[in-house]
Design a protein around this motif. Structure first.
Motif, PDB file in Angstrom:
ATOM      1  N   THR A   1       0.460  -1.179  -0.146  1.00  0.00           N
ATOM      2  CA  THR A   1      -0.278  -0.074   0.005  1.00  0.00           C
ATOM      3  C   THR A   1       0.813   1.040  -0.284  1.00  0.00           C
ATOM      4  O   THR A   1       0.398   1.812  -0.718  1.00  0.00           O
ATOM      5  CB  THR A   1      -0.690  -0.043   0.890  1.00  0.00           C
TER       6      THR A   1
ATOM      7  N   GLY B   1      -4.339   6.181 -12.592  1.00  0.00           N
ATOM      8  CA  GLY B   1      -3.681   4.805 -11.531  1.00  0.00           C
ATOM      9  C   GLY B   1      -4.704   5.125 -10.369  1.00  0.00           C
ATOM     10  O   GLY B   1      -4.610   3.808  -9.722  1.00  0.00           O
ATOM     11  N   GLY B   2      -3.725   6.324  -9.807  1.00  0.00           N
ATOM     12  CA  GLY B   2      -3.769   6.923  -8.471  1.00  0.00           C
ATOM     13  C   GLY B   2      -5.924   6.429  -7.824  1.00  0.00           C
ATOM     14  O   GLY B   2      -5.981   5.939  -6.614  1.00  0.00           O
TER      15      GLY B   2
ATOM     16  N   VAL C   1       2.330   1.712  -3.808  1.00  0.00           N
ATOM     17  CA  VAL C   1       1.371   2.356  -4.410  1.00  0.00           C
ATOM     18  C   VAL C   1       1.336   3.523  -4.707  1.00  0.00           C
ATOM     19  O   VAL C   1       1.159   4.465  -4.782  1.00  0.00           O
ATOM     20  CB  VAL C   1       0.452   1.760  -4.835  1.00  0.00           C
ATOM     21  N   LEU C   2       1.069   4.244  -2.654  1.00  0.00           N
ATOM     22  CA  LEU C   2       0.987   5.749  -2.497  1.00  0.00           C
ATOM     23  C   LEU C   2       1.892   6.445  -3.083  1.00  0.00           C
ATOM     24  O   LEU C   2       1.737   7.324  -3.542  1.00  0.00           O
ATOM     25  CB  LEU C   2       0.626   5.738  -0.681  1.00  0.00           C
TER      26      LEU C   2
ATOM     27  N   SER D   1       4.339   5.913  -4.910  1.00  0.00           N
ATOM     28  CA  SER D   1       4.835   5.888  -6.693  1.00  0.00           C
ATOM     29  C   SER D   1       3.302   6.670  -7.626  1.00  0.00           C
ATOM     30  O   SER D   1       3.586   7.253  -8.296  1.00  0.00           O
ATOM     31  CB  SER D   1       4.953   4.323  -6.988  1.00  0.00           C
ATOM     32  N   GLY D   2       2.238   6.902  -7.225  1.00  0.00           N
ATOM     33  CA  GLY D   2       1.518   7.226  -7.547  1.00  0.00           C
ATOM     34  C   GLY D   2       2.072   9.054  -7.221  1.00  0.00           C
ATOM     35  O   GLY D   2       1.374  10.224  -8.555  1.00  0.00           O
TER      36      GLY D   2
ATOM     37  N   ALA E   1      -9.200   0.364  -5.213  1.00  0.00           N
ATOM     38  CA  ALA E   1      -8.807  -0.795  -4.931  1.00  0.00           C
ATOM     39  C   ALA E   1      -8.577  -0.929  -3.187  1.00  0.00           C
ATOM     40  O   ALA E   1      -9.231  -2.361  -2.823  1.00  0.00           O
ATOM     41  CB  ALA E   1      -7.737  -1.861  -5.490  1.00  0.00           C
ATOM     42  N   GLY E   2      -8.935  -0.045  -3.070  1.00  0.00           N
ATOM     43  CA  GLY E   2      -7.913  -0.023  -1.224  1.00  0.00           C
ATOM     44  C   GLY E   2      -9.005  -0.672  -0.770  1.00  0.00           C
ATOM     45  O   GLY E   2      -9.254  -0.526   0.691  1.00  0.00           O
TER      46      GLY E   2
ATOM     47  N   ALA F   1      -6.582   2.436  -7.922  1.00  0.00           N
ATOM     48  CA  ALA F   1      -5.735   1.819  -6.645  1.00  0.00           C
ATOM     49  C   ALA F   1      -6.267   2.575  -5.140  1.00  0.00           C
ATOM     50  O   ALA F   1      -6.555   1.285  -4.874  1.00  0.00           O
ATOM     51  CB  ALA F   1      -4.501   2.766  -6.588  1.00  0.00           C
ATOM     52  N   THR F   2      -6.802   3.720  -5.437  1.00  0.00           N
ATOM     53  CA  THR F   2      -7.993   4.065  -4.222  1.00  0.00           C
ATOM     54  C   THR F   2      -8.791   2.728  -4.003  1.00  0.00           C
ATOM     55  O   THR F   2      -9.677   2.885  -3.258  1.00  0.00           O
ATOM     56  CB  THR F   2      -7.469   5.442  -3.822  1.00  0.00           C
TER      57      THR F   2
END
Length: 94
Positions: A38, A78-79, A41-42, A44-45, A85-86, A82-83
């Motif tokens: 997590t 992408g952010g 991912v944060l 890299s975003g 999905a989290g 990802a958000t």
């Protein structure tokens, strides 16, 4: 007939104990790995949006072709994914 089936149903269920929940083996290591992923991912975003914004400013300043708005839009999409999905995983787990 229905009352007999209902009574039998209650009698059978009364014999079955309520199992106590327990954590699966290696669950703490898996959760630690999920937390690291997590953060990755944060990070890299944020780095992607920062890089795309810097490149956008550089292209604007030098007068070159504008390719970076696509990068900014891609990083933002992408952010969002990802958000989402989290959020979905937190709802499913907790």
């Amino acid at each position: 007939m229905v009352t007999i089936i209902s009574a039998l149903h209650d009698t059978v269920l009364a014999q079955i104990g309520n199992p106590t929940p327990e954590t699966p083996p290696a669950a703490d290591k898996l959760m630690k790995l999920v937390r690291y992923f997590t953060w990755f991912v944060l990070l890299s975003g944020v780095l992607g949006i920062t890089f795309a914004g810097g490149k956008f400013a550089w292209e604007k300043w030098t007068g070159g072709g504008l390719q970076s708005p696509k990068m900014v839009a891609g990083a933002m999409i992408g952010g969002i994914i990802a958000t989402s999905a989290g959020t979905i995983m937190n709802a499913a787990i907790g």
